[in-house]
Write an enzyme that holds these catalytic residues in place. Sequence first.
Site, PDB file in Angstrom:
ATOM      1  N   ASP A 228       5.002   3.928  -9.638  1.00 43.76           N
ATOM      2  CA  ASP A 228       3.354   4.401  -8.722  1.00 43.76           C
ATOM      3  C   ASP A 228       2.459   5.276  -9.870  1.00 43.76           C
ATOM      4  O   ASP A 228       2.585   6.274 -10.286  1.00 43.76           O
ATOM      5  CB  ASP A 228       3.321   5.492  -7.486  1.00 43.76           C
ATOM      6  N   LYS A 235      -3.138   8.986 -11.116  1.00 40.30           N
ATOM      7  CA  LYS A 235      -2.616   9.596 -11.361  1.00 40.30           C
ATOM      8  C   LYS A 235      -2.994  10.266 -12.074  1.00 40.30           C
ATOM      9  O   LYS A 235      -2.788  10.120 -13.436  1.00 40.30           O
ATOM     10  CB  LYS A 235      -0.333   9.813 -10.410  1.00 40.30           C
ATOM     11  N   GLU A 309       0.425   4.506  -1.347  1.00 34.83           N
ATOM     12  CA  GLU A 309       0.476   3.347  -0.794  1.00 34.83           C
ATOM     13  C   GLU A 309       1.839   2.878  -0.509  1.00 34.83           C
ATOM     14  O   GLU A 309       2.433   1.754   0.224  1.00 34.83           O
ATOM     15  CB  GLU A 309       0.501   2.634  -2.736  1.00 34.83           C
ATOM     16  N   ARG A 311       3.025   4.456   2.450  1.00 28.39           N
ATOM     17  CA  ARG A 311       3.287   4.131   3.826  1.00 28.39           C
ATOM     18  C   ARG A 311       2.682   2.765   4.203  1.00 28.39           C
ATOM     19  O   ARG A 311       3.143   2.067   4.946  1.00 28.39           O
ATOM     20  CB  ARG A 311       2.174   5.107   4.216  1.00 28.39           C
TER      21      ARG A 311
END
Length: 462
Positions: A228, A235, A309, A311
Amino acid sequence: MTPEFAPPSDQALPIWPVAQGAPVPAGAGAGDWPSATGFTGKAGEICLLPDGKGGLAGALFGLGDPAHAGRERFAFARAAALPLADWYLADIPEGLDADQAALGWLLGQYRFIRYKGAPRPGARLVCPQGVDAARIQAIALGEFLIRDLINTPASDMGPDQLEAAARALAEDLGARITVTAGEDLLAQNFPMIHAVGRAAEQAPRLIDIRLGEEGPALTIVGKGVCFDTGGLDIKPPASMGLMKKDMGGAATALGLLRMLAGTGAAGGRRIRVLIPAVENAIAGNAFRPGDVLTSRKGLTVEVNNTDAEGRLVLADALALAAEEGPELMISLATLTGAARVALGPDIPPFYCDDDATADALSRAATAVADPLWRMPFWQPYEPMIEPAIADLDNAPSGGMAGSITAALFLRRFAEGAGRYVHLDIYGWQPAAAPGRPKGGVGQGARAILQALPDLLTPELPA
């Protein structure tokens, strides 16, 4: 690695477990040696006993303060650091659970060796009398699978490799597996899984494993975000460093499936595991902040943060699962930092509307030292996940109650299941502890396994 016990042998050496402050058993023949060496019985402390001929006669092992419950019962995992030999429990004092001691020993054997070669052989334990060796080994094997999958970096554990691991497990268990990938996700109405994973080199996919033909249904949905970046809401480096573990929910689902099959708990039940496997990458075709996605269920979702993302992919998988109306549905996901802020890395929150289900899971978590803490599906927070221009918001502003609002979001897609439980796990051990080396770790799987007889009664033969 394969966790295993030593076969019974006349050459095995005795271990004498000793609680802190308790006298050394007379049968150990230790005399004044323990006090002379400073042995007190604190958790994990080892006192080797000489045989008077330059060899070993056995060992004392510290159990710690018996008033301290919880994961310290796995202090026996430290006994795997004993000298290379086969060992057996010479005594099982009051308060020592032989099953937990045996499991602790096996968990203490774990090493992630993919990139460093085989470790030297370690001390082995003869399975204590009265302990179901096959069951304990099956639980440890499932935990080892979880750890190996999480510890493997994304370069070797992308959606392709996660699918390969799922296929290998399904073949080993005699389970059925289907995979929907790439543009077929759109054709079969999994638009949010496709949207999140479409920018990556490896295609997004939905992995679907089924085990068992008859009985009440348990569906397990595991978040499989293999890495991710945060997407276009990228991030910072400090937050991206551990994102190989963002498929910890999928790893735990597969490890739990192995435990269920290996212990016989899958018998008389229909088990289904769904894993949306994606990489949240950055490219010209990545989904964007402000996009509105239409889910499998038909609910629209405004994307207010591409880093929320997990969920989104879970929502499509939960909607599919709910269409069958399973008696029990469980989602496992490394979902929110808010859960870590609230409870730290050791204690995953879980959400469930059914008190009997929640109570059974809480009791089981305590019984097997796999801690969980119930949190509420807090109805007054529902407006927080309802934006102005779509049915749902994937990242409510304000930063409050992040784990609860994520759970509320997922619950919208679980409607149709008999009961729904969501676990917001961390999947990572920040520092070494008994039975849990630093790195990937299972959370919730052993608790679910323990609780399953109370959660889902198997269908008995007529």
